[in-house]
Design a protein around this motif. Structure first.
Motif, PDB file in Angstrom:
ATOM      1  N   PRO A 148     -18.044  50.165 -21.607  1.00 25.03           N
ATOM      2  CA  PRO A 148     -18.134  49.001 -20.706  1.00 25.03           C
ATOM      3  C   PRO A 148     -18.460  49.453 -19.291  1.00 25.03           C
ATOM      4  CG  PRO A 148     -16.215  48.810 -22.127  1.00 25.03           C
ATOM      5  CD  PRO A 148     -16.770  50.188 -22.351  1.00 25.03           C
ATOM      6  N   SER A 149     -19.410  48.769 -18.672  1.00 27.63           N
ATOM      7  CA  SER A 149     -19.896  49.186 -17.363  1.00 27.63           C
ATOM      8  C   SER A 149     -19.724  48.057 -16.368  1.00 27.63           C
ATOM      9  CB  SER A 149     -21.379  49.569 -17.467  1.00 27.63           C
ATOM     10  OG  SER A 149     -21.818  50.217 -16.308  1.00 27.63           O
ATOM     11  N   ALA A 150     -19.324  48.402 -15.155  1.00 25.06           N
ATOM     12  CA  ALA A 150     -19.129  47.394 -14.113  1.00 25.06           C
ATOM     13  C   ALA A 150     -19.614  47.948 -12.785  1.00 25.06           C
ATOM     14  CB  ALA A 150     -17.656  47.006 -14.015  1.00 25.06           C
ATOM     15  N   ILE A 151     -20.068  47.033 -11.932  1.00 20.18           N
ATOM     16  CA  ILE A 151     -20.520  47.389 -10.588  1.00 20.18           C
ATOM     17  C   ILE A 151     -19.795  46.493  -9.603  1.00 20.18           C
ATOM     18  CG2 ILE A 151     -22.489  47.624  -9.030  1.00 20.18           C
ATOM     19  CD1 ILE A 151     -24.293  47.727 -11.506  1.00 20.18           C
ATOM     20  N   ASP A 152     -19.161  47.088  -8.621  1.00 19.47           N
ATOM     21  CA  ASP A 152     -18.474  46.336  -7.585  1.00 19.47           C
ATOM     22  C   ASP A 152     -19.453  45.388  -6.896  1.00 19.47           C
ATOM     23  OD1 ASP A 152     -16.084  46.150  -5.567  1.00 19.47           O
ATOM     24  OD2 ASP A 152     -17.877  46.504  -4.343  1.00 19.47           O
ATOM     25  N   THR A 153     -19.038  44.150  -6.658  1.00 21.58           N
ATOM     26  CA  THR A 153     -19.935  43.142  -6.080  1.00 21.58           C
ATOM     27  C   THR A 153     -20.473  43.564  -4.726  1.00 21.58           C
ATOM     28  OG1 THR A 153     -18.850  41.343  -7.274  1.00 21.58           O
ATOM     29  CG2 THR A 153     -20.109  40.739  -5.322  1.00 21.58           C
ATOM     30  N   GLU A 154     -19.625  44.093  -3.870  1.00 18.82           N
ATOM     31  CA  GLU A 154     -20.053  44.500  -2.536  1.00 18.82           C
ATOM     32  C   GLU A 154     -21.118  45.590  -2.617  1.00 18.82           C
ATOM     33  OE1 GLU A 154     -17.542  45.063   1.395  1.00 18.82           O
ATOM     34  OE2 GLU A 154     -17.317  46.808   0.086  1.00 18.82           O
ATOM     35  N   LEU A 155     -20.911  46.566  -3.510  1.00 15.25           N
ATOM     36  CA  LEU A 155     -21.905  47.607  -3.700  1.00 15.25           C
ATOM     37  C   LEU A 155     -23.202  47.035  -4.249  1.00 15.25           C
ATOM     38  CD1 LEU A 155     -20.113  50.752  -5.213  1.00 15.25           C
ATOM     39  CD2 LEU A 155     -21.025  50.447  -2.912  1.00 15.25           C
ATOM     40  N   ALA A 156     -23.078  46.101  -5.187  1.00 15.31           N
ATOM     41  CA  ALA A 156     -24.274  45.521  -5.793  1.00 15.31           C
ATOM     42  C   ALA A 156     -25.098  44.753  -4.773  1.00 15.31           C
ATOM     43  CB  ALA A 156     -23.880  44.615  -6.953  1.00 15.31           C
ATOM     44  N   VAL A 157     -24.447  43.988  -3.912  1.00 13.72           N
ATOM     45  CA  VAL A 157     -25.163  43.269  -2.853  1.00 13.72           C
ATOM     46  C   VAL A 157     -25.921  44.256  -1.981  1.00 13.72           C
ATOM     47  CG1 VAL A 157     -24.866  41.909  -0.743  1.00 13.72           C
ATOM     48  CG2 VAL A 157     -23.656  41.252  -2.831  1.00 13.72           C
ATOM     49  N   ASP A 158     -25.245  45.318  -1.587  1.00 11.89           N
ATOM     50  CA  ASP A 158     -25.883  46.331  -0.760  1.00 11.89           C
ATOM     51  C   ASP A 158     -27.046  46.984  -1.499  1.00 11.89           C
ATOM     52  OD1 ASP A 158     -26.202  47.993   1.500  1.00 11.89           O
ATOM     53  OD2 ASP A 158     -24.985  49.556   0.575  1.00 11.89           O
ATOM     54  N   GLY A 159     -26.890  47.171  -2.814  1.00  9.61           N
ATOM     55  CA  GLY A 159     -27.938  47.803  -3.605  1.00  9.61           C
ATOM     56  C   GLY A 159     -29.178  46.947  -3.725  1.00  9.61           C
ATOM     57  N   VAL A 160     -29.016  45.642  -3.912  1.00  6.39           N
ATOM     58  CA  VAL A 160     -30.175  44.750  -3.953  1.00  6.39           C
ATOM     59  C   VAL A 160     -30.889  44.778  -2.611  1.00  6.39           C
ATOM     60  CG1 VAL A 160     -30.971  42.369  -4.254  1.00  6.39           C
ATOM     61  CG2 VAL A 160     -29.140  43.273  -5.716  1.00  6.39           C
ATOM     62  N   ASP A 161     -30.108  44.735  -1.538  1.00  6.54           N
ATOM     63  CA  ASP A 161     -30.681  44.772  -0.200  1.00  6.54           C
ATOM     64  C   ASP A 161     -31.451  46.079   0.015  1.00  6.54           C
ATOM     65  OD1 ASP A 161     -30.589  43.364   2.548  1.00  6.54           O
ATOM     66  OD2 ASP A 161     -30.032  45.424   3.034  1.00  6.54           O
ATOM     67  N   GLU A 162     -30.851  47.190  -0.363  1.00  3.59           N
ATOM     68  CA  GLU A 162     -31.505  48.497  -0.180  1.00  3.59           C
ATOM     69  C   GLU A 162     -32.813  48.562  -0.952  1.00  3.59           C
ATOM     70  OE1 GLU A 162     -32.335  52.799  -0.920  1.00  3.59           O
ATOM     71  OE2 GLU A 162     -31.893  51.244  -2.406  1.00  3.59           O
ATOM     72  N   PHE A 163     -32.810  48.039  -2.162  1.00  3.24           N
ATOM     73  CA  PHE A 163     -34.020  48.044  -2.990  1.00  3.24           C
ATOM     74  C   PHE A 163     -35.134  47.227  -2.343  1.00  3.24           C
ATOM     75  CE2 PHE A 163     -36.771  46.325  -6.263  1.00  3.24           C
ATOM     76  CZ  PHE A 163     -37.003  47.397  -7.105  1.00  3.24           C
ATOM     77  N   LEU A 164     -34.817  46.009  -1.934  1.00  6.26           N
ATOM     78  CA  LEU A 164     -35.853  45.114  -1.410  1.00  6.26           C
ATOM     79  C   LEU A 164     -36.324  45.523  -0.021  1.00  6.26           C
ATOM     80  CD1 LEU A 164     -34.449  41.683  -2.650  1.00  6.26           C
ATOM     81  CD2 LEU A 164     -36.408  42.958  -3.568  1.00  6.26           C
ATOM     82  N   VAL A 165     -35.435  46.080   0.787  1.00  2.36           N
ATOM     83  CA  VAL A 165     -35.826  46.548   2.122  1.00  2.36           C
ATOM     84  C   VAL A 165     -36.815  47.711   2.024  1.00  2.36           C
ATOM     85  CG1 VAL A 165     -34.958  47.837   4.119  1.00  2.36           C
ATOM     86  CG2 VAL A 165     -33.844  45.717   3.430  1.00  2.36           C
ATOM     87  N   ASN A 166     -36.584  48.614   1.062  1.00  2.40           N
ATOM     88  CA  ASN A 166     -37.394  49.819   0.981  1.00  2.40           C
ATOM     89  C   ASN A 166     -38.626  49.692   0.092  1.00  2.40           C
ATOM     90  OD1 ASN A 166     -35.879  51.537   2.732  1.00  2.40           O
ATOM     91  ND2 ASN A 166     -34.315  51.679   1.144  1.00  2.40           N
TER      92      ASN A 166
END
Length: 263
Positions: A148-166
């Motif tokens: 089972p895999s989980a991603i913290d919401t705060e990290l995930a938000v930051d990750g989407v932002d990092e992906f789209l910014v770059n």
């Protein structure tokens, strides 16, 4: 090209340097004792051994860049990886790679100006980039092992932002992004579990995030899902047809986006 929203900042709430260590520890815990010949479905052709070597190599390469405080694009990627004698040592080697990265972080101020391939030309770019390389591949390993895999919401938000910014700067290694153009077409990615969304605009000269921050601007297509699912969607680990997403609007535009935004 539109200016990526937030191109010169990273969310203060996320300690990227500490998160690299935490995500690496979770990665190592997942694979300890596992058969490293296990295929990784989300990385076709790779085994867990390949995945571990890739993740650790990225950490050690980024550490070299940080230690060198590079000011222009490097012409070589050669680095002493100090690989173990056999695959059975790769999990411990990945742990050691994270320590190499931690030492580079400690020796390099986060706001030090540096060359980076993305939007943020500071040392902090590399810690943030390393975090999401590690996190996504940690999930790859867990999925491959049926854990089972989980991603913290705060990290995930930051990750989407990092992906789209770059993403607008990634064409030299992701050539499909050069095709992400359009006559002022827009796609909104919206979180269902956090107060955050992103509006991407495709224009004749390129694409980028709308920097206005307006959430009431209509979009030609919208994808809604949890922050974690949006992050995995961005990295091609989920399909927009998955029932976890609510998709509306121009399907042709979405097909064009996902066909050319592979990172």
């Amino acid at each position: 090209m539109s200016t990526p929203h937030g191109s010169d900042r990273t969310p203060a709430a996320v300690d990227h340097r500490a998160a690299v260590a935490a995500q690496t520890a979770r990665f190592v815990e997942a694979v300890k004792g596992a058969d490293l010949t296990t295929p990784v479905p989300s990385c076709p052709g790779w085994t867990l051994a390949d995945l571990l070597q890739h993740a650790g190599s990225v950490q050690r390469w980024f550490a070299v860049l940080l230690n060198g405080q590079i000011q222009e694009r490097p012409t070589s990627r050669e680095v002493d990886l100090r690989l173990p004698a056999g695959p059975q040592g790769l999990a411990d080697w990945l742990s050691a790679s994270a320590q190499v990265a931690a030492e580079a972080f400690a020796a390099t101020p986060a706001d030090l100006p540096m060359w980076a391939w993305g939007a943020d030309q500071h040392a902090r770019f590399w810690a943030r980039r390393m975090l999401f390389e590690t996190l996504v591949h940690r999930v790859d390993a867990e999925v491959a092992l049926g854990i089972p895999s989980a991603i913290d919401t705060e990290l995930a938000v930051d990750g989407v932002d990092e992906f789209l910014v770059n993403l607008p700067f990634a064409s030299f290694f992701a050539p499909g992004t050069a095709k992400l153009r359009g006559e002022d077409r827009s796609i909104r990615f919206s979180c269902t579990d956090a107060d955050r969304d992103w509006l991407v605009r495709l224009r004749p000269d390129g694409f980028g995030l709308d920097g206005t921050g307006a959430t009431d601007v209509p979009a030609d297509a919208t994808v809604r899902g949890s922050a974690a699912d949006l992050l995995l969607l961005a990295y091609g680990r989920l399909d927009r047809a998955d029932e976890r997403f609510e998709v509306q609007g121009d399907e042709e535009l979405l097909a064009h986006w996902f066909a050319n935004s592979a990172f």
